[in-house]
Scaffold this active site. Structure first.
Site, PDB file in Angstrom:
ATOM      1  N   HIS A  17      21.440  19.439 176.929  1.00 51.81           N
ATOM      2  CA  HIS A  17      22.304  18.335 177.323  1.00 51.81           C
ATOM      3  C   HIS A  17      21.909  17.080 176.567  1.00 51.81           C
ATOM      4  O   HIS A  17      20.983  17.087 175.744  1.00 51.81           O
ATOM      5  CB  HIS A  17      22.321  18.146 178.841  1.00 51.81           C
ATOM      6  CG  HIS A  17      20.985  17.808 179.461  1.00 51.81           C
ATOM      7  ND1 HIS A  17      20.248  16.730 179.069  1.00 51.81           N
ATOM      8  CD2 HIS A  17      20.284  18.424 180.442  1.00 51.81           C
ATOM      9  CE1 HIS A  17      19.146  16.671 179.785  1.00 51.81           C
ATOM     10  NE2 HIS A  17      19.127  17.701 180.620  1.00 51.81           N
ATOM     11  N   HIS A  20      18.143  16.141 176.245  1.00 51.40           N
ATOM     12  CA  HIS A  20      17.395  16.952 175.271  1.00 51.40           C
ATOM     13  C   HIS A  20      17.768  16.506 173.855  1.00 51.40           C
ATOM     14  O   HIS A  20      16.916  16.406 172.977  1.00 51.40           O
ATOM     15  CB  HIS A  20      17.739  18.432 175.399  1.00 51.40           C
ATOM     16  CG  HIS A  20      17.546  19.004 176.777  1.00 51.40           C
ATOM     17  ND1 HIS A  20      18.522  19.713 177.431  1.00 51.40           N
ATOM     18  CD2 HIS A  20      16.490  18.962 177.618  1.00 51.40           C
ATOM     19  CE1 HIS A  20      18.078  20.095 178.609  1.00 51.40           C
ATOM     20  NE2 HIS A  20      16.843  19.639 178.756  1.00 51.40           N
ATOM     21  N   CYS A 125       5.221  22.070 195.110  1.00 56.29           N
ATOM     22  CA  CYS A 125       6.644  21.771 194.892  1.00 56.29           C
ATOM     23  C   CYS A 125       7.191  22.774 193.891  1.00 56.29           C
ATOM     24  O   CYS A 125       6.717  22.837 192.748  1.00 56.29           O
ATOM     25  CB  CYS A 125       6.843  20.350 194.369  1.00 56.29           C
ATOM     26  SG  CYS A 125       8.566  20.071 193.871  1.00 56.29           S
ATOM     27  N   CYS A 128       8.708  21.133 190.666  1.00 51.48           N
ATOM     28  CA  CYS A 128       7.735  20.656 189.669  1.00 51.48           C
ATOM     29  C   CYS A 128       6.864  21.808 189.169  1.00 51.48           C
ATOM     30  O   CYS A 128       6.164  21.665 188.173  1.00 51.48           O
ATOM     31  CB  CYS A 128       6.792  19.614 190.254  1.00 51.48           C
ATOM     32  SG  CYS A 128       7.571  18.125 190.838  1.00 51.48           S
ATOM     33  N   CYS A 142       8.831  15.421 197.730  1.00 52.53           N
ATOM     34  CA  CYS A 142       8.610  15.225 196.297  1.00 52.53           C
ATOM     35  C   CYS A 142       9.630  14.186 195.823  1.00 52.53           C
ATOM     36  O   CYS A 142      10.840  14.364 196.032  1.00 52.53           O
ATOM     37  CB  CYS A 142       8.822  16.537 195.551  1.00 52.53           C
ATOM     38  SG  CYS A 142       9.096  16.285 193.799  1.00 52.53           S
ATOM     39  N   HIS A 145      12.305  15.817 193.387  1.00 52.32           N
ATOM     40  CA  HIS A 145      13.228  16.881 193.828  1.00 52.32           C
ATOM     41  C   HIS A 145      13.748  16.665 195.248  1.00 52.32           C
ATOM     42  O   HIS A 145      14.596  17.430 195.713  1.00 52.32           O
ATOM     43  CB  HIS A 145      12.539  18.242 193.687  1.00 52.32           C
ATOM     44  CG  HIS A 145      12.214  18.556 192.256  1.00 52.32           C
ATOM     45  ND1 HIS A 145      10.994  18.286 191.690  1.00 52.32           N
ATOM     46  CD2 HIS A 145      12.994  19.043 191.269  1.00 52.32           C
ATOM     47  CE1 HIS A 145      11.025  18.612 190.413  1.00 52.32           C
ATOM     48  NE2 HIS A 145      12.218  19.075 190.133  1.00 52.32           N
ATOM     49  N   LYS A 294      22.403   9.212 187.835  1.00 47.80           N
ATOM     50  CA  LYS A 294      21.506  10.209 187.256  1.00 47.80           C
ATOM     51  C   LYS A 294      22.353  11.385 186.755  1.00 47.80           C
ATOM     52  O   LYS A 294      23.339  11.745 187.386  1.00 47.80           O
ATOM     53  CB  LYS A 294      20.575  10.678 188.374  1.00 47.80           C
ATOM     54  CG  LYS A 294      19.446  11.497 187.894  1.00 47.80           C
ATOM     55  CD  LYS A 294      18.478  11.842 188.997  1.00 47.80           C
ATOM     56  CE  LYS A 294      17.529  12.847 188.426  1.00 47.80           C
ATOM     57  NZ  LYS A 294      17.058  13.844 189.302  1.00 47.80           N
ATOM     58  N   LYS A 297      23.008  18.608 187.271  1.00 44.60           N
ATOM     59  CA  LYS A 297      23.918  19.747 187.371  1.00 44.60           C
ATOM     60  C   LYS A 297      24.675  19.681 188.694  1.00 44.60           C
ATOM     61  O   LYS A 297      25.878  19.894 188.744  1.00 44.60           O
ATOM     62  CB  LYS A 297      23.077  21.018 187.345  1.00 44.60           C
ATOM     63  CG  LYS A 297      23.631  22.103 186.478  1.00 44.60           C
ATOM     64  CD  LYS A 297      22.546  23.103 186.261  1.00 44.60           C
ATOM     65  CE  LYS A 297      23.019  24.515 186.220  1.00 44.60           C
ATOM     66  NZ  LYS A 297      21.898  25.445 186.183  1.00 44.60           N
TER      67      LYS A 297
HETATM   68  N1  MSP Z   1       9.233  22.449 179.601  1.00 40.50           N
HETATM   69  C1  MSP Z   1       8.835  21.138 179.956  1.00 40.50           C
HETATM   70  C2  MSP Z   1       8.164  20.440 178.791  1.00 40.50           C
HETATM   71  C3  MSP Z   1       6.962  21.131 178.251  1.00 40.50           C
HETATM   72  S1  MSP Z   1       6.344  20.309 176.844  1.00 40.50           S
HETATM   73  C4  MSP Z   1       4.855  20.963 176.596  1.00 40.50           C
HETATM   74  C5  MSP Z   1      10.039  20.325 180.378  1.00 40.50           C
HETATM   75  N2  MSP Z   1      11.246  20.745 179.940  1.00 40.50           N
HETATM   76  S2  MSP Z   1      12.648  20.019 180.226  1.00 40.50           S
HETATM   77  O1  MSP Z   1      13.659  20.918 179.734  1.00 40.50           O
HETATM   78  O2  MSP Z   1      12.740  19.613 181.577  1.00 40.50           O
HETATM   79  O3  MSP Z   1      12.667  18.799 179.280  1.00 40.50           O
HETATM   80  C6  MSP Z   1      12.223  17.527 179.668  1.00 40.50           C
HETATM   81  C7  MSP Z   1      12.524  16.593 178.529  1.00 40.50           C
HETATM   82  O4  MSP Z   1      13.935  16.628 178.214  1.00 40.50           O
HETATM   83  C8  MSP Z   1      12.241  15.136 178.782  1.00 40.50           C
HETATM   84  O5  MSP Z   1      10.891  14.789 178.648  1.00 40.50           O
HETATM   85  C9  MSP Z   1      13.128  14.510 177.718  1.00 40.50           C
HETATM   86  O6  MSP Z   1      12.592  14.705 176.466  1.00 40.50           O
HETATM   87  C10 MSP Z   1      14.382  15.353 177.829  1.00 40.50           C
HETATM   88  N3  MSP Z   1      15.267  14.850 178.879  1.00 40.50           N
HETATM   89  C11 MSP Z   1      15.736  15.564 179.949  1.00 40.50           C
HETATM   90  N4  MSP Z   1      16.589  14.776 180.660  1.00 40.50           N
HETATM   91  C12 MSP Z   1      16.684  13.568 180.076  1.00 40.50           C
HETATM   92  C13 MSP Z   1      17.461  12.408 180.311  1.00 40.50           C
HETATM   93  N5  MSP Z   1      18.320  12.315 181.299  1.00 40.50           N
HETATM   94  N6  MSP Z   1      17.320  11.386 179.436  1.00 40.50           N
HETATM   95  C14 MSP Z   1      16.475  11.439 178.377  1.00 40.50           C
HETATM   96  N7  MSP Z   1      15.749  12.518 178.128  1.00 40.50           N
HETATM   97  C15 MSP Z   1      15.763  13.562 178.995  1.00 40.50           C
HETATM   98  O7  MSP Z   1       9.860  19.323 181.024  1.00 40.50           O
END
Ligand code: MSP
Length: 636
Positions: A17, A20, A125, A128, A142, A145, A294, A297
């Site tokens: 999304h 990412h 949790c 998390c 939490c 969540h 925010k 999903k």
């Molecule tokens: N798998 C773990 C990370 C392990 S790294 C050793 C994880 N994955 S995640 O799919 O949840 O990705 C989190 C990351 O996605 C955030 O740190 C950021 O880089 C990005 N983002 C997810 N949602 C976001 C927003 N709404 N806005 C900006 N970045 C976001 O955590």
């Protein structure tokens, strides 16, 4: 100089999304910038594929974990080229080389005495995938969540994180650039004022098998973070690959604030325990929200980057994301904001400058770079502004202040547009006596455009390419070489400009996307029976079994009962069943609830969900399941 830049590896329980995409575009732009500076760059991203959440997502999709992770990981891998993101390595935690490395590291840290076995009772949790401390809870829940963590007692392996607390504090204090922006550095230092608890790093295989087995105890698999963080080492061939030697000491991680603690606390202490130097820098950004809300999903407002690129164009998306977010702070996405940026900054400012300049050179200077005459004050001021822009751009890009780097470029774009107005080349062209002056003006304009193309390249690679093509430029060379004023060779041909950016009309875009949906074959079938919903729509519903543990009439209402429903945490649901059930009739019943509805206030009581019931004529029967099940069980 070497650069090693990484993104988090993304969980494959969700598709790519906007959030990412932002992190990965940041890392891509930075890696392109560092390459432009002449560095030897390695840029890594990938997917995080173990853990309970993934098993759950696979179960929900009705496939095996392996099939599931292969599919979603591919979606990530294939999304990036669509956004002109070019990683050098895409790592998966299910890669066999990663599994081996994690096991080697576990053994090493165990042999050094920093991993021990113990019994632990804690608040776990699921969201998390870790135990939370009492202090982290808000109203016993939490904070991320909004669920009450479960008390779990089990034997596990622990990492002696506390051993390295003082070392970590000293390291952060002695290295101001270790964690930036400063607000996150302060947040970590303030967290480190309290004693660090040791970190639980295992899960018994009785609870989770989808993980990496401990090399010295196959009854356990690694806990998600101990597995995931190590990807940054595996990807460069730790322990003895040449790339590890070359890149580890310059490692820079980009993350959002959600995973600050694992990266700023677990990871450096893990590295210390392995006998390695910590990474060089952690760059932490804020969240993209959808407007003020925010992105989630369950709210159904998730923005897909590939669809954004299809609507607005890739470079408009890259530009918008890098320009609109101040790195470190939250920002709001709306389609209106992208269209406004595209029309003002891109089509109007840069696009116009580019096409006006080249059209005039074609018309009044035979389509060739002219030989400049002696510069006047206004020309030298433009050249000075261009030099200053390059310096500011470099400073801000090095500092991860992408929005400021872009502002610096657009200051020059604005100046160049004014330069056209003030010098009025079309007036000069009227009298051949002015040809020297006209040539000087054109040279200064084209040289400004060349510098803009050079610095825009990491942000909008396709646009830079079009600009280089039209200007007939050689793009080989480092920023230092290319950014010298006066590199443009008189006599070189410029091409008729292609339009850089179309003007966008939001209403038109909406109509087009509606048309595209309406004319797709699936939609035609669906629209024959508008009552049908897709499986994806159905999946948005979070249906659970809830147990009614208390009930009372809602004051001043004949219809409403206020129910306390356990699913598994307790919540209040207001149900319109009071004409059919007395409060005492419903207590103890198991019912099916919709758990992810936006809360609504009914007769002054906030209701978190909805109870399903069947209507048969005048009768209303609460839904239920045929056997007693654990409250909170998913209904699918
Ligand atoms: N798998 C773990 C990370 C392990 S790294 C050793 C994880 N994955 S995640 O799919 O949840 O990705 C989190 C990351 O996605 C955030 O740190 C950021 O880089 C990005 N983002 C997810 N949602 C976001 C927003 N709404 N806005 C900006 N970045 C976001 O955590």
């Amino acid at each position: 100089m070497n650069t090693y830049i990484t993104t988090p590896i993304f969980y494959v329980n969700a598709q790519p999304h906007l959030g990412h995409a932002y992190t990965t575009i940041v890392a891509d732009a930075y890696s392109r910038y560092k390459r432009l500076c002449g560095n030897d760059v390695r840029f890594q991203t990938g997917t995080d594929e173990h853990g309970e959440k993934i098993v759950q997502a696979a179960q929900d999709a009705g496939v095996s974990p392996k099939e599931y992770v292969d599919k979603i990981s591919t979606l990530f891998r294939e999304a990036w080229p669509v956004l002109t993101i070019k990683p050098d390595n895409f790592i998966r935690t299910t890669d066999s080389s990663h599994v081996r490395t994690v096991q080697d590291i576990l053994q090493k840290v165990y042999d050094r005495g920093d991993i021990y076995f113990d019994e632990y009772t804690g608040l776990y949790c699921k969201g998390c995938e870790r135990f939370l401390t009492e202090k982290e809870l808000v109203d016993d829940k939490c904070p991320d969540h909004l669920t009450v963590p479960e008390e779990i007692c089990e034997q596990n392996y622990f990492f002696r994180m506390g051993n390295y607390q003082q070392w970590l504090i000293d390291h952060i204090q002695n290295n101001p650039e270790f964690i930036t922006p400063e607000r996150y550095r302060n947040e970590v230092l303030s967290f480190l004022k309290e004693p660090l608890e040791d970190l639980c790093i295992s899960r018994p295989t009785s609870r989770l098998t989808w993980g990496i087995p401990f090399p010295f105890d196959d009854r356990f698999v690694t806990y998600v973070w101990f597995d995931a963080l190590i990807n940054y080492l595996t990807g460069i061939g730790y322990p003895d690959g040449a790339e590890f030697e070359k890149y580890w000491q310059v490692a820079e991680h980009v993350i959002a604030k959600d995973i600050l603690k694992p990266h700023a606390i677990y990871w450096p202490t893990m590295l210390k325990a392995m006998g390695l130097e910590p990474y060089a820098k952690l760059h932490v950004h804020g969240y993209w929200k959808i407007g003020e809300t925010k992105m989630s999903k369950s709210l159904g407002n998730v923005v897909r980057p590939v669809e954004m690129a299809a609507s607005f164009g890739v470079d408009a998306v890259r530009y918008f994301l890098l320009r609109d977010m101040s790195f470190g702070l939250d920002s709001g996405y709306t389609p209106e904001a992208v269209v406004a940026r595209q029309n003002a900054d891109l089509a109007n400012d840069l696009g116009n400058l580019f096409s006006r300049s080249l059209t005039m050179v074609k018309k009044f200077a035979g389509g060739k770079v002219p030989e400049p005459g002696d510069p006047q004050g206004i020309d030298s001021q433009l050249a000075d502004a261009a030099r200053e822009m390059v310096a500011a751009y470099q400073r801000e890009m090095d500092d991860f202040s992408f929005h400021k780097a872009i502002q610096a470029i657009w200051d020059l774009v604005g100046r160049a547009n004014k330069y056209i107005v003030v010098t009025a080349p079309w007036e000069l062209a009227k009298d051949p006596k002015n040809s020297d002056r006209l040539n000087t003006v054109f040279y200064h304009l084209l040289e400004s455009l060349r510098l803009i193309a050079v610095v825009v390249q990491p942000i909008m690679p396709d646009t830079a390419e079009k600009m280089f093509d039209a200007l007939g430029l050689d793009r080989e060379g480092t920023l230092e070489e290319l950014a010298q004023w006066g590199k443009l060779q008189p006599g070189m041909e410029v091409k008729r400009p292609a339009s850089l950016f179309p003007r966008l009309d939001l209403e038109e875009l909406k109509k087009q996307s509606e048309k595209a949906v309406a004319s797709s074959p699936e939609k035609t079938e669906e629209s024959e029976d508008s009552e049908l919903i897709s499986f994806d729509d159905f999946k948005k519903l979070d249906l659970r079994v809830g147990e009614i543990v208390a009930a009372e009439k809602v004051k001043k209402s004949d219809r409403l009962l206020k129910l306390t429903v356990k699913a598994p945490e307790e919540r209040t649901i207001v149900a319109g069943v009071a004409e059919h059930y007395q409060p005492e009739d419903v207590v103890g019943k198991q019912v099916i609830i919709v758990a992810n509805l936006k809360p609504v206030k009914l007769m002054g009581v906030l209701s978190h969900g909805l109870v399903l019931a069947a209507r048969d004529g005048d009768r209303l029967m609460l839904s239920g399941v045929s056997e007693i099940v654990a409250p909170g069980s998913r209904v699918s």
